[in-house]
Write a protein that holds these residues in place. Structure first.
Motif, PDB file in Angstrom:
ATOM      1  N   PHE A 150     -44.383  39.435 -14.513  1.00  0.00           N
ATOM      2  CA  PHE A 150     -43.523  40.512 -15.011  1.00  0.00           C
ATOM      3  C   PHE A 150     -43.751  41.796 -14.219  1.00  0.00           C
ATOM      4  O   PHE A 150     -42.788  42.462 -13.799  1.00  0.00           O
ATOM      5  N   MET A 151     -45.007  42.169 -13.997  1.00  0.00           N
ATOM      6  CA  MET A 151     -45.325  43.400 -13.287  1.00  0.00           C
ATOM      7  C   MET A 151     -44.875  43.338 -11.827  1.00  0.00           C
ATOM      8  O   MET A 151     -44.345  44.320 -11.288  1.00  0.00           O
ATOM      9  N   VAL A 152     -45.073  42.192 -11.195  1.00  0.00           N
ATOM     10  CA  VAL A 152     -44.648  42.040  -9.795  1.00  0.00           C
ATOM     11  C   VAL A 152     -43.136  42.205  -9.694  1.00  0.00           C
ATOM     12  O   VAL A 152     -42.617  42.939  -8.838  1.00  0.00           O
ATOM     13  N   GLY A 153     -42.414  41.524 -10.569  1.00  0.00           N
ATOM     14  CA  GLY A 153     -40.960  41.639 -10.562  1.00  0.00           C
ATOM     15  C   GLY A 153     -40.503  43.058 -10.848  1.00  0.00           C
ATOM     16  O   GLY A 153     -39.586  43.575 -10.194  1.00  0.00           O
ATOM     17  N   LEU A 154     -41.139  43.704 -11.817  1.00  0.00           N
ATOM     18  CA  LEU A 154     -40.772  45.069 -12.167  1.00  0.00           C
ATOM     19  C   LEU A 154     -40.961  46.015 -10.979  1.00  0.00           C
ATOM     20  O   LEU A 154     -40.086  46.830 -10.675  1.00  0.00           O
ATOM     21  N   ILE A 155     -42.091  45.907 -10.303  1.00  0.00           N
ATOM     22  CA  ILE A 155     -42.363  46.770  -9.147  1.00  0.00           C
ATOM     23  C   ILE A 155     -41.329  46.559  -8.051  1.00  0.00           C
ATOM     24  O   ILE A 155     -40.835  47.517  -7.439  1.00  0.00           O
ATOM     25  N   LEU A 156     -40.962  45.311  -7.804  1.00  0.00           N
ATOM     26  CA  LEU A 156     -39.962  45.022  -6.774  1.00  0.00           C
ATOM     27  C   LEU A 156     -38.613  45.650  -7.117  1.00  0.00           C
ATOM     28  O   LEU A 156     -37.922  46.185  -6.241  1.00  0.00           O
ATOM     29  N   PHE A 157     -38.237  45.608  -8.394  1.00  0.00           N
ATOM     30  CA  PHE A 157     -36.971  46.213  -8.786  1.00  0.00           C
ATOM     31  C   PHE A 157     -37.059  47.737  -8.815  1.00  0.00           C
ATOM     32  O   PHE A 157     -36.057  48.417  -8.583  1.00  0.00           O
ATOM     33  N   VAL A 158     -38.237  48.282  -9.090  1.00  0.00           N
ATOM     34  CA  VAL A 158     -38.435  49.728  -8.960  1.00  0.00           C
ATOM     35  C   VAL A 158     -38.180  50.157  -7.520  1.00  0.00           C
ATOM     36  O   VAL A 158     -37.569  51.195  -7.252  1.00  0.00           O
ATOM     37  N   PHE A 159     -38.635  49.348  -6.566  1.00  0.00           N
ATOM     38  CA  PHE A 159     -38.462  49.654  -5.143  1.00  0.00           C
ATOM     39  C   PHE A 159     -36.995  49.774  -4.743  1.00  0.00           C
ATOM     40  O   PHE A 159     -36.666  50.435  -3.768  1.00  0.00           O
ATOM     41  N   THR A 160     -36.092  49.106  -5.490  1.00  0.00           N
ATOM     42  CA  THR A 160     -34.671  49.190  -5.142  1.00  0.00           C
ATOM     43  C   THR A 160     -34.076  50.549  -5.481  1.00  0.00           C
ATOM     44  O   THR A 160     -33.002  50.893  -4.984  1.00  0.00           O
ATOM     45  N   GLY A 161     -34.744  51.304  -6.355  1.00  0.00           N
ATOM     46  CA  GLY A 161     -34.274  52.646  -6.680  1.00  0.00           C
ATOM     47  C   GLY A 161     -33.223  52.725  -7.760  1.00  0.00           C
ATOM     48  O   GLY A 161     -32.719  53.812  -8.059  1.00  0.00           O
ATOM     49  N   TYR A 162     -32.877  51.597  -8.386  1.00  0.00           N
ATOM     50  CA  TYR A 162     -31.853  51.599  -9.431  1.00  0.00           C
ATOM     51  C   TYR A 162     -32.516  51.718 -10.809  1.00  0.00           C
ATOM     52  O   TYR A 162     -33.249  50.819 -11.225  1.00  0.00           O
ATOM     53  N   ARG A 163     -32.232  52.809 -11.514  1.00  0.00           N
ATOM     54  CA  ARG A 163     -32.836  53.019 -12.827  1.00  0.00           C
ATOM     55  C   ARG A 163     -32.395  51.967 -13.835  1.00  0.00           C
ATOM     56  O   ARG A 163     -33.187  51.524 -14.666  1.00  0.00           O
ATOM     57  N   THR A 164     -31.111  51.601 -13.783  1.00  0.00           N
ATOM     58  CA  THR A 164     -30.575  50.743 -14.827  1.00  0.00           C
ATOM     59  C   THR A 164     -31.255  49.377 -14.878  1.00  0.00           C
ATOM     60  O   THR A 164     -31.561  48.867 -15.960  1.00  0.00           O
ATOM     61  N   THR A 165     -31.484  48.769 -13.712  1.00  0.00           N
ATOM     62  CA  THR A 165     -32.127  47.460 -13.716  1.00  0.00           C
ATOM     63  C   THR A 165     -33.579  47.558 -14.179  1.00  0.00           C
ATOM     64  O   THR A 165     -34.066  46.685 -14.911  1.00  0.00           O
ATOM     65  N   VAL A 166     -34.261  48.618 -13.766  1.00  0.00           N
ATOM     66  CA  VAL A 166     -35.649  48.818 -14.205  1.00  0.00           C
ATOM     67  C   VAL A 166     -35.700  48.992 -15.719  1.00  0.00           C
ATOM     68  O   VAL A 166     -36.545  48.391 -16.404  1.00  0.00           O
ATOM     69  N   MET A 167     -34.790  49.814 -16.250  1.00  0.00           N
ATOM     70  CA  MET A 167     -34.764  50.032 -17.689  1.00  0.00           C
ATOM     71  C   MET A 167     -34.430  48.745 -18.443  1.00  0.00           C
ATOM     72  O   MET A 167     -34.999  48.464 -19.502  1.00  0.00           O
ATOM     73  N   ALA A 168     -33.502  47.963 -17.915  1.00  0.00           N
ATOM     74  CA  ALA A 168     -33.139  46.703 -18.578  1.00  0.00           C
ATOM     75  C   ALA A 168     -34.335  45.759 -18.641  1.00  0.00           C
ATOM     76  O   ALA A 168     -34.557  45.086 -19.657  1.00  0.00           O
ATOM     77  N   ILE A 169     -35.115  45.714 -17.571  1.00  0.00           N
ATOM     78  CA  ILE A 169     -36.277  44.827 -17.535  1.00  0.00           C
ATOM     79  C   ILE A 169     -37.322  45.245 -18.570  1.00  0.00           C
ATOM     80  O   ILE A 169     -37.799  44.431 -19.355  1.00  0.00           O
ATOM     81  N   VAL A 170     -37.676  46.522 -18.575  1.00  0.00           N
ATOM     82  CA  VAL A 170     -38.759  46.958 -19.470  1.00  0.00           C
ATOM     83  C   VAL A 170     -38.308  47.018 -20.928  1.00  0.00           C
ATOM     84  O   VAL A 170     -39.073  46.662 -21.833  1.00  0.00           O
ATOM     85  N   ILE A 171     -37.064  47.451 -21.179  1.00  0.00           N
ATOM     86  CA  ILE A 171     -36.595  47.518 -22.563  1.00  0.00           C
ATOM     87  C   ILE A 171     -36.428  46.123 -23.149  1.00  0.00           C
ATOM     88  O   ILE A 171     -36.825  45.858 -24.290  1.00  0.00           O
ATOM     89  N   SER A 172     -35.847  45.209 -22.379  1.00  0.00           N
ATOM     90  CA  SER A 172     -35.659  43.845 -22.885  1.00  0.00           C
ATOM     91  C   SER A 172     -37.001  43.183 -23.148  1.00  0.00           C
ATOM     92  O   SER A 172     -37.159  42.449 -24.135  1.00  0.00           O
ATOM     93  N   MET A 173     -37.982  43.430 -22.300  1.00  0.00           N
ATOM     94  CA  MET A 173     -39.307  42.842 -22.520  1.00  0.00           C
ATOM     95  C   MET A 173     -39.947  43.397 -23.786  1.00  0.00           C
ATOM     96  O   MET A 173     -40.583  42.663 -24.559  1.00  0.00           O
ATOM     97  N   LEU A 174     -39.780  44.709 -24.014  1.00  0.00           N
ATOM     98  CA  LEU A 174     -40.307  45.304 -25.249  1.00  0.00           C
ATOM     99  C   LEU A 174     -39.677  44.663 -26.474  1.00  0.00           C
ATOM    100  O   LEU A 174     -40.366  44.324 -27.441  1.00  0.00           O
ATOM    101  N   ILE A 175     -38.357  44.460 -26.451  1.00  0.00           N
ATOM    102  CA  ILE A 175     -37.664  43.852 -27.589  1.00  0.00           C
ATOM    103  C   ILE A 175     -38.118  42.407 -27.782  1.00  0.00           C
ATOM    104  O   ILE A 175     -38.344  41.949 -28.913  1.00  0.00           O
ATOM    105  N   THR A 176     -38.256  41.670 -26.682  1.00  0.00           N
ATOM    106  CA  THR A 176     -38.723  40.278 -26.763  1.00  0.00           C
ATOM    107  C   THR A 176     -40.101  40.200 -27.402  1.00  0.00           C
ATOM    108  O   THR A 176     -40.344  39.389 -28.309  1.00  0.00           O
TER     109      THR A 176
END
Length: 365
Positions: A150-176
């Motif tokens: 999860f952390m590796v994937g999150l960091i890679l998507f952070v590198f893309t610079g898109y807030r929305t995908t990063v937020m979707a990853i962390v928020i969905s994981m919190l809900i799960t």
């Protein structure tokens, strides 16, 4: 009130978050951040009318299904979502994002030029695979070693610079995790605070890295400004109802085949020049087809989200992860609007899986 029985991630929480977003925008208007001036009161009325239809949609689906029992054919689910298959998909999603960064030749988070080209088809495929698979992996096969993926994937998507995908990853994981691990309130509060800080950092770094723009706002001011700016765009969309004649919906549905970003159409229509911009969850439908289309959209969204919510609360399993993904994106839609094909695909996949593996019968009195 028994707070332990309070479900903070029911579809109704969307209304609370949207009201908070409006408060953020009013802060921006109050301090005239980058000369923001405010909106017409009619826009506020339209927003609350949209929220009303969303709540009516929730009530409607609840009323239809309140005496229904849900049963799951686990054999069908296990054949598709075995641990090996899901784990392989998570790794594939990560590898595709690595490939995308290598293809770009740098880290888009630190370069506006790279970010402008970061949303490749490889990126889209990576996101389409990684987000559901990591949530399903944690929902069905929760193991501490998977947090590393999860952390590796999150960091890679952070590198893309898109807030929305990063937020979707962390928020969905919190809900799960909220539904599968019975998280204590202190962990929920800490997680929300961490998500908020991550939102500030990624958004600020990405904006400051755009070489052709100059920003003097602080990270917190930038957050308020984006809310105010987006609400002002919606204000203009209210005055231009029906002016895009379905172009936004068409370009969203044709996302795999056309290079036109629906948000550029939003910018061109409301601002008068080509600029990728957002108009809240209400803007695209208003611009395409007018008020009635927006109200239908909000009603259907409320009904569908509550239906999926009732399925996941009753059956758990992969539907927890799928509901988490959809709810996270609905939260994000508060600002961006439903102009992403990938999110519509998540809805379609979820409903197909429910139809394939879930039986709904009339329950007892």
């Amino acid at each position: 009130m028994n707070y332990k029985k309070l479900d903070i991630f029911s579809p109704v929480v969307f209304v609370l978050l949207l009201v908070i977003y409006l408060v953020f925008s009013q802060i921006a208007f109050h301090y005239h951040l980058k000369e923001l001036v405010g909106i017409n009161i009619n826009t506020i009325y339209i927003i609350f009318l949209g929220l009303l239809f969303y709540l009516v949609g929730i009530y409607f689906s609840h009323y239809l299904l309140k005496n229904r029992d849900f049963s799951l054919d686990k054999n069908k689910i296990e054949k598709i979502f075995s641990e090996k298959i899901v784990l392989s998909l998570v790794i594939l999603g990560i590898l595709l994002q690595v490939l995308n960064l290598l293809y770009l030749g740098g880290i888009p988070l630190f370069s506006g030029y790279l970010k402008a080209h970061a949303a490749t088809r490889i990126w889209l495929l990576s996101y389409l695979i990684f987000l559901p698979s990591i949530n399903i992996l944690m929902a069905k096969y929760n193991n501490k070693k998977y947090y590393l993926l999860f952390m590796v994937g999150l960091i890679l998507f952070v590198f893309t610079g898109y807030r929305t995908t990063v937020m979707a990853i962390v928020i969905s994981m919190l809900i799960t995790l909220y539904y599968t691990m019975d998280l204590k309130w202190k962990y929920i509060v800490l997680s929300v605070a961490a998500i908020f800080v991550l939102l500030l950092i990624v958004g600020y770094v990405a904006v400051k890295s755009i070489e052709w723009q100059t920003w003097t706002l602080s990270p917190l001011q930038l957050l308020f400004y984006r809310a105010g700016y987006t609400l002002q765009v919606l204000d203009r969309a209210v005055l231009l109802q029906g002016s895009t004649n379905g172009q936004l919906l068409y370009n969203t549905l044709m996302g795999f085949f056309k290079s036109t970003d629906p948000r550029v159409i939003v910018g061109s229509t409301t601002l008068g020049y080509a600029h990728s911009t957002t108009s809240m969850i209400f803007g695209p439908a208003l611009l395409d087809f007018g008020l009635y289309a927006m109200l239908i959209q909000m009603f259907v969204l409320g009904a569908v989200m509550n239906f999926i919510y009732m399925v996941q609360r009753s059956l758990g399993n992969i539907f927890v992860a799928l509901y988490a993904i959809l709810l996270a994106h609905v939260f994000i839609w508060i600002e961006t609007g439903p102009t992403d094909l990938v999110v519509l695909l998540f809805f379609l996949i979820t409903l197909i899986l429910i139809g394939y593996s879930v039986t709904i019968r009339k329950g007892g009195v």
